[in-house]
Design an enzyme around this catalytic site. Structure first.
Site, short mmCIF file in Angstrom:
data_model
loop_
_atom_site.label_atom_id
_atom_site.label_comp_id
_atom_site.label_asym_id
_atom_site.label_seq_id
_atom_site.Cartn_x
_atom_site.Cartn_y
_atom_site.Cartn_z
CB SER A 176 -5.82 4.72 1.56
OG SER A 176 -5.42 6.33 0.53
CB THR A 199 -2.18 13.84 4.22
OG1 THR A 199 -2.73 12.23 4.00
CG2 THR A 199 -0.65 13.51 5.02
CG ASP A 229 3.44 10.89 -3.28
OD1 ASP A 229 3.35 10.82 -1.72
OD2 ASP A 229 4.55 11.34 -3.58
CE LYS A 235 -3.77 2.37 -0.04
NZ LYS A 235 -3.43 2.72 -0.77
CG ASN A 270 -4.01 16.41 -0.59
OD1 ASN A 270 -3.83 15.39 0.38
ND2 ASN A 270 -5.32 16.07 -0.76
CE LYS A 315 5.18 7.38 -1.74
NZ LYS A 315 4.21 7.95 -1.10
CD GLN A 346 3.38 5.02 2.56
OE1 GLN A 346 4.17 5.40 1.96
NE2 GLN A 346 2.02 4.89 3.29
P1 NDP Z 1 1.12 17.44 -4.93
O1 NDP Z 1 1.12 17.47 -5.63
O2 NDP Z 1 -0.37 18.14 -4.43
O3 NDP Z 1 0.97 19.55 -4.12
C1 NDP Z 1 2.73 19.22 -3.96
C2 NDP Z 1 3.46 21.09 -3.42
O4 NDP Z 1 4.64 20.38 -3.35
C3 NDP Z 1 3.02 22.11 -4.39
O5 NDP Z 1 2.41 23.04 -3.72
C4 NDP Z 1 4.59 22.02 -5.12
O6 NDP Z 1 4.70 23.23 -5.40
C5 NDP Z 1 6.02 21.67 -4.67
N1 NDP Z 1 6.72 20.97 -4.02
C6 NDP Z 1 6.74 19.79 -5.30
N2 NDP Z 1 8.10 19.60 -5.20
C7 NDP Z 1 8.64 20.29 -4.77
C8 NDP Z 1 9.97 20.89 -4.59
N3 NDP Z 1 10.60 19.89 -5.43
N4 NDP Z 1 10.82 22.39 -3.86
C9 NDP Z 1 9.57 22.56 -3.43
N5 NDP Z 1 8.13 22.66 -3.85
C10 NDP Z 1 8.08 21.65 -4.57
O7 NDP Z 1 1.83 16.50 -3.26
P2 NDP Z 1 1.02 16.42 -1.96
O8 NDP Z 1 0.37 17.33 -1.78
O9 NDP Z 1 -0.08 14.90 -2.14
O10 NDP Z 1 3.05 15.77 -1.27
C11 NDP Z 1 3.04 16.48 -0.31
C12 NDP Z 1 4.30 15.74 0.24
O11 NDP Z 1 3.11 15.07 1.52
C13 NDP Z 1 5.11 14.59 -0.15
O12 NDP Z 1 6.44 14.82 -0.36
C14 NDP Z 1 3.99 13.69 -0.15
O13 NDP Z 1 5.06 12.41 -0.21
C15 NDP Z 1 3.82 14.00 1.41
N6 NDP Z 1 2.31 12.61 1.61
C16 NDP Z 1 1.43 13.13 0.43
C17 NDP Z 1 -0.06 12.28 1.00
C18 NDP Z 1 -1.33 12.19 0.21
O14 NDP Z 1 -2.02 11.98 0.90
N7 NDP Z 1 -1.21 12.89 -1.18
C19 NDP Z 1 -0.06 11.29 1.65
C20 NDP Z 1 1.13 11.87 3.23
C21 NDP Z 1 2.23 12.37 2.50
P3 NDP Z 1 4.50 22.68 -7.40
O15 NDP Z 1 3.24 22.90 -7.82
O16 NDP Z 1 5.45 24.18 -7.42
O17 NDP Z 1 5.07 21.06 -7.83
O1 2IT Z 2 2.76 9.31 1.98
C1 2IT Z 2 1.99 8.26 1.71
O2 2IT Z 2 1.35 7.92 2.81
C2 2IT Z 2 0.96 7.98 0.53
N1 2IT Z 2 1.63 9.66 -0.52
C3 2IT Z 2 -0.51 7.61 0.95
C4 2IT Z 2 -0.63 6.70 0.79
C5 2IT Z 2 -1.51 5.60 0.28
O3 2IT Z 2 -1.42 4.29 0.17
O4 2IT Z 2 -2.97 6.50 0.68
#
Ligand code: NDP
Ligand code: 2IT
Length: 450
Positions: free
Chosen positions: A383, A215, A172, A96, A246, A132, A117
């Site tokens: 999830s 999250t 992600d 997952k 997100n 992943k 994870q």
């Molecule tokens: P999104 O794609 O929705 O948003 C990512 C954000 O981070 C955007 O604002 C983006 O800016 C910025 N970003 C991405 N890459 C970079 C970089 N190299 N330098 C600076 N800013 C950057 O992703 P999520 O919100 O889903 O994910 C954000 C983080 O949270 C990640 O580390 C992900 O692994 C983690 N995460 C996500 C989960 C989920 O359920 N979605 C669960 C747990 C953890 P820009 O638009 O300019 O690229």
């Molecule tokens: O980093 C994370 O935990 C996620 N991107 C979510 C994983 C999931 O299966 O919901």
């Protein structure tokens, strides 16, 4: 090369072992380093985990899948990206974890995410293994039709490796509700099956309520537990949140609801500084803005007339810092700035956003620091709830899921407290690593040498 063995149970030996077998996988090594620092002393005092090849097995993915993703852009050019799915550990349940679409994606990054994870999913208390995946495809600058064609090609290979009983991807970075829809649609077309093979689906076709929020909300539930445990409260505190995707959006929403003043959000170009604080209406503007993948956070500054700068937001003075963008976005200098400006709590919404040196500095300065594998586990937890609802063909209400999420985050906090004791201090990293490890290690032991 044929007989490389782990010579002893030390951090250096483990990192050497990885470097010899997989040279240059720096992100993966960093993630292993972070976990092993707490696990090695623990194993040394718990004999049953020694001399059974457990470390060698836990750092080696069960399966790595890499594949070609050919697609056609809107000008009719042939394009080829690389797809990945790392099925790291199935001791606790089916693999997952999310899918990331970003140009920086490579095997080392996917392995680091899948490795983290393992412990995160274990902490949720649900029966979830760890995986992943993703691609070095860059959704920025692409049309919806291009993204859809890419997703369809990606799934045309991935579908044979996943199922609701075996491996359940989610979103992600770069993979949100829209991409999940395209991925699910193609899976269904190829298999004729309407099953819970992916999470983060729209509620109208089997998604769970609260999954988009999970999250970010979970992160704030965790921060509240941390502060309460240390006899502080959230109300009236100021916060800086990096990212505007997100995780960042829903962290901001819950922070506002808890009486926190959020003064900054960012993207990969720069950050806004809103002295008055982002309110619900302004946050709605960000949510709308970010529905279009090419929009920039600078447009918020243009709309509301606040400051905007290039770079990262960590020089701003705040009580709570929530890195919610990407790995290694907060380094030692950033940590020094935050500490100098009186930060009291740093909790990771992203995966591995703080460098090792930054973490050490927070811990030395007794700043409340929460590692992502604990504080961002709310997403994968919901999830897991989506999988349960799909399997039983029912839907829980928003309140039911939100309450379950809160309970999961509270229980993860309790586990960190139980195992994170460090003299008169509380080390959340140690607590999360050890609590996550015990459940996986015991399951691996019970299942024999596999
Ligand atoms: P999104 O794609 O929705 O948003 C990512 C954000 O981070 C955007 O604002 C983006 O800016 C910025 N970003 C991405 N890459 C970079 C970089 N190299 N330098 C600076 N800013 C950057 O992703 P999520 O919100 O889903 O994910 C954000 C983080 O949270 C990640 O580390 C992900 O692994 C983690 N995460 C996500 C989960 C989920 O359920 N979605 C669960 C747990 C953890 P820009 O638009 O300019 O690229
Ligand atoms: O980093 C994370 O935990 C996620 N991107 C979510 C994983 C999931 O299966 O919901």
């Amino acid at each position: 090369m044929s007989d490389i063995r782990l010579k002893e149970l030390t951090l250096d030996a483990i990192l050497d072992f990885i470097e010899q077998r997989d040279p240059g996988q720096t992100s993966f090594k960093q993630a292993v380093h972070e976990v092993m620092e707490s696990i090695i002393p623990f194993i040394r005092t718990n004999e049953k985990y020694e001399n059974i090849g457990l470390i060698e097995r836990i750092i080696e993915p069960e399966r790595v899948i890499m594949f070609r993703v050919p697609w056609e852009d809107h000008e009719g050019n042939y394009r080829v990206n690389r797809g990945f799915r790392v099925q790291f550990n199935s001791a606790l349940g089916p693999y997952k974890g999310g899918l990331r679409f970003h140009p920086s994606v490579n095997l080392s990054i996917i392995k680091f995410l899948a490795f983290e994870q393992i412990f995160k999913n274990s902490l949720t208390g649900l029966n979830l293994g760890a995986g992943k995946g993703g691609s070095d495809f860059d959704p920025k600058g692409k049309t919806d039709a291009e993204v859809m064609r890419f997703c369809q090609s990606f799934v045309s290979e991935l579908y044979r490796h996943i199922s609701s009983e075996k491996d359940i991807p989610a979103g992600d970075i770069g993979v949100g509700e829209k991409e999940i829809g395209y991925i699910y649609g193609q899976y269904k077309r190829l298999t004729s099956r309407f099953t819970g093979v992916i999470t983060g689906k729209g509620v109208e076709y089997g998604g769970s309520t609260v999954r988009p929020q999970a999250t970010g909300f979970g992160l704030l539930y965790f921060v509240e537990e941390m502060l309460n445990h240390h006899e502080h409260s959230m109300d009236g505190k100021s916060a800086v949140i990096s990212g505007s995707g997100n995780v960042a959006q829903y962290a901001c929403e819950k922070a506002i609801a808890k009486g926190v003043k959020v003064i900054s959000m960012s993207d990969s170009n720069g950050f806004i500084y809103d002295r008055d604080g982002i309110n619900t209406k302004k946050l709605d503007f960000i949510k709308e803005l970010k529905k279009e993948r090419n929009n920039r956070i600078k447009q918020y500054a243009d709309e509301f007339g606040c400051d905007y700068s290039e770079g990262k937001p960590w020089e701003l003075k705040c009580d709570i810092a929530l890195p919610c963008a990407t790995q290694n976005e907060l380094n030692e200098t950033d940590a020094e700035n935050l500490i100098e400006n009186g930060v009291m709590c740093v909790a990771e919404g992203a995966n591995m956003p703080c460098t090792d040196a930054a973490i050490k500095l927070f811990q030395k300065s007794r700043i409340l620091y929460a590692p992502g594998k604990a504080s961002n586990a709310g997403g994968v937890a919901v999830s897991g709830m989506e999988m349960s609802q799909n399997a039983r063909r029912l839907s829980w209400t928003y309140e039911e899921v939100d309450n379950k999420l809160l309970e999961v985050m509270k229980s993860i906090h309790e586990k960190c407290v139980k195992f994170g004791e460090n003299g008169d201090d509380l080390n959340y990293m140690k607590g999360a690593n050890i609590a996550g490890f015990i459940k996986v290690a015991d399951a691996m032991l019970a299942q024999g040498h596999v």
